[in-house]
Design a protein around this motif. Structure first.
Motif, PDB file in Angstrom:
ATOM      1  N   LEU A   7       0.865  -1.184   0.000  1.00  0.00           N
ATOM      2  CA  LEU A   7       0.000   0.000   0.000  1.00  0.00           C
ATOM      3  C   LEU A   7       0.899   1.230   0.000  1.00  0.00           C
ATOM      4  O   LEU A   7       1.786   1.364   0.849  1.00  0.00           O
ATOM      5  CB  LEU A   7      -0.903   0.017   1.231  1.00  0.00           C
ATOM      6  N   VAL A   8       0.684   2.107  -0.962  1.00  0.00           N
ATOM      7  CA  VAL A   8       1.418   3.374  -1.043  1.00  0.00           C
ATOM      8  C   VAL A   8       0.394   4.491  -1.204  1.00  0.00           C
ATOM      9  O   VAL A   8      -0.499   4.401  -2.045  1.00  0.00           O
ATOM     10  CB  VAL A   8       2.407   3.379  -2.229  1.00  0.00           C
ATOM     11  N   ILE A   9       0.524   5.535  -0.387  1.00  0.00           N
ATOM     12  CA  ILE A   9      -0.364   6.689  -0.493  1.00  0.00           C
ATOM     13  C   ILE A   9       0.492   7.939  -0.675  1.00  0.00           C
ATOM     14  O   ILE A   9       1.423   8.195   0.090  1.00  0.00           O
ATOM     15  CB  ILE A   9      -1.279   6.830   0.735  1.00  0.00           C
ATOM     16  N   VAL A  10       0.161   8.692  -1.714  1.00  0.00           N
ATOM     17  CA  VAL A  10       0.827   9.960  -2.019  1.00  0.00           C
ATOM     18  C   VAL A  10      -0.198  11.072  -1.830  1.00  0.00           C
ATOM     19  O   VAL A  10      -1.301  11.006  -2.370  1.00  0.00           O
ATOM     20  CB  VAL A  10       1.368   9.957  -3.465  1.00  0.00           C
ATOM     21  N   GLN A  11       0.175  12.082  -1.058  1.00  0.00           N
ATOM     22  CA  GLN A  11      -0.722  13.197  -0.753  1.00  0.00           C
ATOM     23  C   GLN A  11       0.037  14.501  -1.009  1.00  0.00           C
ATOM     24  O   GLN A  11       1.146  14.688  -0.504  1.00  0.00           O
ATOM     25  CB  GLN A  11      -1.177  13.122   0.709  1.00  0.00           C
ATOM     26  N   GLY A  12      -0.537  15.356  -1.848  1.00  0.00           N
ATOM     27  CA  GLY A  12       0.144  16.611  -2.151  1.00  0.00           C
ATOM     28  C   GLY A  12       1.503  16.414  -2.801  1.00  0.00           C
ATOM     29  O   GLY A  12       2.406  17.236  -2.618  1.00  0.00           O
ATOM     30  N   GLY A  13       1.655  15.332  -3.549  1.00  0.00           N
ATOM     31  CA  GLY A  13       2.915  15.060  -4.226  1.00  0.00           C
ATOM     32  C   GLY A  13       3.980  14.422  -3.351  1.00  0.00           C
ATOM     33  O   GLY A  13       5.089  14.164  -3.819  1.00  0.00           O
ATOM     34  N   ARG A  14       3.666  14.187  -2.086  1.00  0.00           N
ATOM     35  CA  ARG A  14       4.622  13.577  -1.150  1.00  0.00           C
ATOM     36  C   ARG A  14       4.190  12.148  -0.789  1.00  0.00           C
ATOM     37  O   ARG A  14       2.993  11.873  -0.682  1.00  0.00           O
ATOM     38  CB  ARG A  14       4.718  14.388   0.151  1.00  0.00           C
ATOM     39  N   LEU A  15       5.151  11.296  -0.560  1.00  0.00           N
ATOM     40  CA  LEU A  15       4.879   9.946  -0.073  1.00  0.00           C
ATOM     41  C   LEU A  15       4.594  10.040   1.425  1.00  0.00           C
ATOM     42  O   LEU A  15       5.470  10.386   2.217  1.00  0.00           O
ATOM     43  CB  LEU A  15       6.093   9.051  -0.332  1.00  0.00           C
ATOM     44  N   VAL A  16       3.335   9.759   1.803  1.00  0.00           N
ATOM     45  CA  VAL A  16       2.949   9.963   3.201  1.00  0.00           C
ATOM     46  C   VAL A  16       2.656   8.662   3.936  1.00  0.00           C
ATOM     47  O   VAL A  16       2.599   8.642   5.164  1.00  0.00           O
ATOM     48  CB  VAL A  16       1.724  10.905   3.313  1.00  0.00           C
ATOM     49  N   LEU A  17       2.461   7.575   3.191  1.00  0.00           N
ATOM     50  CA  LEU A  17       2.192   6.291   3.849  1.00  0.00           C
ATOM     51  C   LEU A  17       2.660   5.167   2.939  1.00  0.00           C
ATOM     52  O   LEU A  17       2.388   5.179   1.736  1.00  0.00           O
ATOM     53  CB  LEU A  17       0.700   6.143   4.159  1.00  0.00           C
ATOM     54  N   GLU A  18       3.333   4.199   3.535  1.00  0.00           N
ATOM     55  CA  GLU A  18       3.832   3.041   2.786  1.00  0.00           C
ATOM     56  C   GLU A  18       3.840   1.839   3.718  1.00  0.00           C
ATOM     57  O   GLU A  18       4.368   1.912   4.824  1.00  0.00           O
ATOM     58  CB  GLU A  18       5.245   3.348   2.274  1.00  0.00           C
ATOM     59  N   ARG A  19       3.250   0.768   3.261  1.00  0.00           N
ATOM     60  CA  ARG A  19       3.150  -0.435   4.102  1.00  0.00           C
ATOM     61  C   ARG A  19       3.262  -1.669   3.211  1.00  0.00           C
ATOM     62  O   ARG A  19       2.676  -1.716   2.126  1.00  0.00           O
ATOM     63  CB  ARG A  19       1.804  -0.433   4.851  1.00  0.00           C
ATOM     64  N   TYR A  20       4.012  -2.660   3.678  1.00  0.00           N
ATOM     65  CA  TYR A  20       4.181  -3.912   2.938  1.00  0.00           C
ATOM     66  C   TYR A  20       3.964  -5.081   3.878  1.00  0.00           C
ATOM     67  O   TYR A  20       4.280  -5.012   5.069  1.00  0.00           O
ATOM     68  CB  TYR A  20       5.582  -3.997   2.323  1.00  0.00           C
ATOM     69  N   ASN A  21       3.438  -6.144   3.338  1.00  0.00           N
ATOM     70  CA  ASN A  21       3.262  -7.353   4.123  1.00  0.00           C
ATOM     71  C   ASN A  21       4.564  -8.142   4.160  1.00  0.00           C
ATOM     72  O   ASN A  21       5.496  -7.870   3.389  1.00  0.00           O
ATOM     73  CB  ASN A  21       2.120  -8.202   3.543  1.00  0.00           C
ATOM     74  N   ASP A  22       4.630  -9.136   5.023  1.00  0.00           N
ATOM     75  CA  ASP A  22       5.834  -9.955   5.145  1.00  0.00           C
ATOM     76  C   ASP A  22       6.168 -10.586   3.797  1.00  0.00           C
ATOM     77  O   ASP A  22       5.301 -11.139   3.109  1.00  0.00           O
ATOM     78  CB  ASP A  22       5.626 -11.066   6.184  1.00  0.00           C
ATOM     79  N   GLY A  23       7.436 -10.478   3.426  1.00  0.00           N
ATOM     80  CA  GLY A  23       7.876 -11.060   2.169  1.00  0.00           C
ATOM     81  C   GLY A  23       7.797 -10.115   0.988  1.00  0.00           C
ATOM     82  O   GLY A  23       8.156 -10.492  -0.140  1.00  0.00           O
ATOM     83  N   TYR A  24       7.325  -8.895   1.212  1.00  0.00           N
ATOM     84  CA  TYR A  24       7.191  -7.902   0.145  1.00  0.00           C
ATOM     85  C   TYR A  24       7.877  -6.614   0.589  1.00  0.00           C
ATOM     86  O   TYR A  24       8.101  -6.402   1.773  1.00  0.00           O
ATOM     87  CB  TYR A  24       5.718  -7.649  -0.178  1.00  0.00           C
ATOM     88  N   GLY A  25       8.197  -5.750  -0.398  1.00  0.00           N
ATOM     89  CA  GLY A  25       8.875  -4.518  -0.031  1.00  0.00           C
ATOM     90  C   GLY A  25       8.910  -3.517  -1.160  1.00  0.00           C
ATOM     91  O   GLY A  25       8.400  -3.765  -2.259  1.00  0.00           O
ATOM     92  N   PRO A  26       9.541  -2.375  -0.917  1.00  0.00           N
ATOM     93  CA  PRO A  26       9.519  -1.279  -1.896  1.00  0.00           C
ATOM     94  C   PRO A  26      10.316  -1.546  -3.161  1.00  0.00           C
ATOM     95  O   PRO A  26      10.087  -0.884  -4.184  1.00  0.00           O
ATOM     96  CB  PRO A  26      10.107  -0.102  -1.109  1.00  0.00           C
ATOM     97  N   ASP A  27      11.257  -2.475  -3.116  1.00  0.00           N
ATOM     98  CA  ASP A  27      12.078  -2.755  -4.301  1.00  0.00           C
ATOM     99  C   ASP A  27      11.510  -3.872  -5.160  1.00  0.00           C
ATOM    100  O   ASP A  27      12.053  -4.163  -6.237  1.00  0.00           O
ATOM    101  CB  ASP A  27      13.507  -3.119  -3.876  1.00  0.00           C
ATOM    102  N   GLN A  28      10.464  -4.495  -4.707  1.00  0.00           N
ATOM    103  CA  GLN A  28       9.861  -5.601  -5.445  1.00  0.00           C
ATOM    104  C   GLN A  28       8.945  -5.063  -6.538  1.00  0.00           C
ATOM    105  O   GLN A  28       8.244  -4.069  -6.344  1.00  0.00           O
ATOM    106  CB  GLN A  28       9.063  -6.487  -4.491  1.00  0.00           C
ATOM    107  N   THR A  29       8.965  -5.719  -7.698  1.00  0.00           N
ATOM    108  CA  THR A  29       8.015  -5.344  -8.747  1.00  0.00           C
ATOM    109  C   THR A  29       6.747  -6.175  -8.591  1.00  0.00           C
ATOM    110  O   THR A  29       6.801  -7.367  -8.265  1.00  0.00           O
ATOM    111  CB  THR A  29       8.606  -5.548 -10.146  1.00  0.00           C
ATOM    112  N   TYR A  30       5.617  -5.523  -8.840  1.00  0.00           N
ATOM    113  CA  TYR A  30       4.303  -6.126  -8.664  1.00  0.00           C
ATOM    114  C   TYR A  30       3.604  -6.224 -10.018  1.00  0.00           C
ATOM    115  O   TYR A  30       3.851  -5.431 -10.921  1.00  0.00           O
ATOM    116  CB  TYR A  30       3.464  -5.287  -7.693  1.00  0.00           C
ATOM    117  N   PRO A  31       2.719  -7.210 -10.174  1.00  0.00           N
ATOM    118  CA  PRO A  31       2.027  -7.349 -11.453  1.00  0.00           C
ATOM    119  C   PRO A  31       1.035  -6.219 -11.664  1.00  0.00           C
ATOM    120  O   PRO A  31       0.368  -5.779 -10.732  1.00  0.00           O
ATOM    121  CB  PRO A  31       1.302  -8.693 -11.320  1.00  0.00           C
ATOM    122  N   SER A  32       0.956  -5.783 -12.895  1.00  0.00           N
ATOM    123  CA  SER A  32      -0.036  -4.763 -13.221  1.00  0.00           C
ATOM    124  C   SER A  32      -1.397  -5.381 -13.473  1.00  0.00           C
ATOM    125  O   SER A  32      -2.427  -4.796 -13.158  1.00  0.00           O
ATOM    126  CB  SER A  32       0.377  -4.006 -14.484  1.00  0.00           C
TER     127      SER A  32
END
Length: 345
Positions: A56-81
């Motif tokens: 889960l990524v939330i951007v507010q006013g052009g800023r990254l304000v919230l980011e959450r990943y479950n176990d085994g996932y992270g910001p560098d992982q690519t996700y299916p579209s």
């Protein structure tokens, strides 16, 4: 266009996230409600109501304000579209329209529709394809064992040439008279784009990167092509959640990025203008973007198993959710996303 909600500009002093995201404080009306929604989604690897939520990524006013990943996932992982790729195909088409290489109101360049004189499919326009109103017969069913053109196209007899498979389908309705969601139409559009450029798969990928991905810093994107060299624009472009947020921000900013107008402003408005033929069973639809998922004026790229990139103009918000949600729980995830957005109102 007067009925469209105003798109917010990048706030002064907030850097564009072409490189790193600028972080900022979360400004939320119902902090407790938002916290409960997030805890519900991430309470277990597989939850009863929402299935799996991976990112889960939330951007507010052009800023990254919230980011959450479950176990085994992270910001560098690519996700299916999955079908979020359709909205990327919309962007690529808009670049070529702006270049004068495509006219969405002219008959689409589809060789299969010109082999027989008088083929009524030859009248289908790119606009009708982008609005899922081509009239082509296509069964969009993801249940194994059911009759399914999308499964046959992506994984069966059509996988080597997805656009040819889709373009070979007969008409079920006169073009422009009936809305029917069909992944095949997007692959026809993707091939039309490559034909307009006169390039193979490598050339089209270079175009994607030079004109769309690199300018907005979407460097993790991995588009997939079939054996015929067509971008499988219906379904396959992997990226990090942060990069999908960059793509959402591009549309939320009306196609502008920093000092450049990447996409024509009217092309973004075209995406979020409702299709005349109603999408009665699915929700409101524009041109390769869904409408009003997170409140009036919002627009979203929606993908199979719960992939979402949602732009919410009235909140200056971009919300990205990735996971693995069964079809039976799809409506619950949509409601959850709407509730997350409402917590900011």
């Amino acid at each position: 266009m007067s009925q469209l909600s105003e798109l917010p500009a990048q706030p002064a002093g907030v850097p564009w996230p072409t490189g790193e995201w600028t972080t900022g404080p979360l400004r939320v009306r119902d902090a407790a409600g938002l916290s409960a929604l997030i805890e519900e989604a991430f309470a277990a690897p597989d939850t009863e109501r929402l299935g799996e939520t991976h990112a889960l990524v939330i951007v507010q006013g052009g800023r990254l304000v919230l980011e959450r990943y479950n176990d085994g996932y992270g910001p560098d992982q690519t996700y299916p579209s999955w079908s979020k790729a359709k909205s990327i195909t919309h962007a690529l088409t808009g670049l070529l329209v702006d270049d004068g290489r495509l006219d969405i109101h002219a008959p689409a360049d589809v060789p299969e529709w010109r082999t027989e004189p008088g083929d009524p499919r030859a009248a289908i326009t790119l606009d009708q394809l982008l609005r899922m109103s081509s009239g082509l017969a296509f069964v969009e069913d993801y249940v194994p064992g059911h009759v399914s053109d999308v499964i046959e196209m992506l994984f069966g007899a059509g996988k080597a040439d997805v656009a040819h498979y889709a373009a070979s389908r007969p008409l079920a309705h006169p073009p422009g008279t009936f809305w029917s969601y069909a992944s095949g139409t997007t692959n026809i559009v993707a091939r039309c784009a490559a034909r307009a450029l006169g390039v193979d798969a490598a050339g089209f990928e270079a175009f994607m990167r030079e004109r769309l991905f690199e300018p907005i810093g979407m460097r993790s994107a991995i588009p997939k092509f079939d054996a015929a060299g067509t971008f499988i624009g219906s379904s396959f472009c992997f990226a990090t959640a942060r990069d999908f947020a960059r793509f959402g921000l591009l549309y939320l900013r009306g196609g502008r990025w920093d000092e450049r107008q990447i996409l024509p402003r009217d092309w973004v408005d075209y995406a979020r203008t409702q299709t005349p033929q109603p999408a009665e069973r699915e929700g409101d639809y524009g041109a390769h973007w869904w409408l009003n998922l997170a409140g009036p004026g919002s627009f979203s790229a929606n993908g199979y198993e719960g992939q979402y990139t949602v732009a919410v103009p009235d909140l200056d918000l971009v919300l990205v959710r990735h996971g693995k949600t069964p079809l039976a729980k799809k409506d619950a995830v949509k409601a959850w996303i709407a509730d997350v957005a409402d917590s900011f109102r």
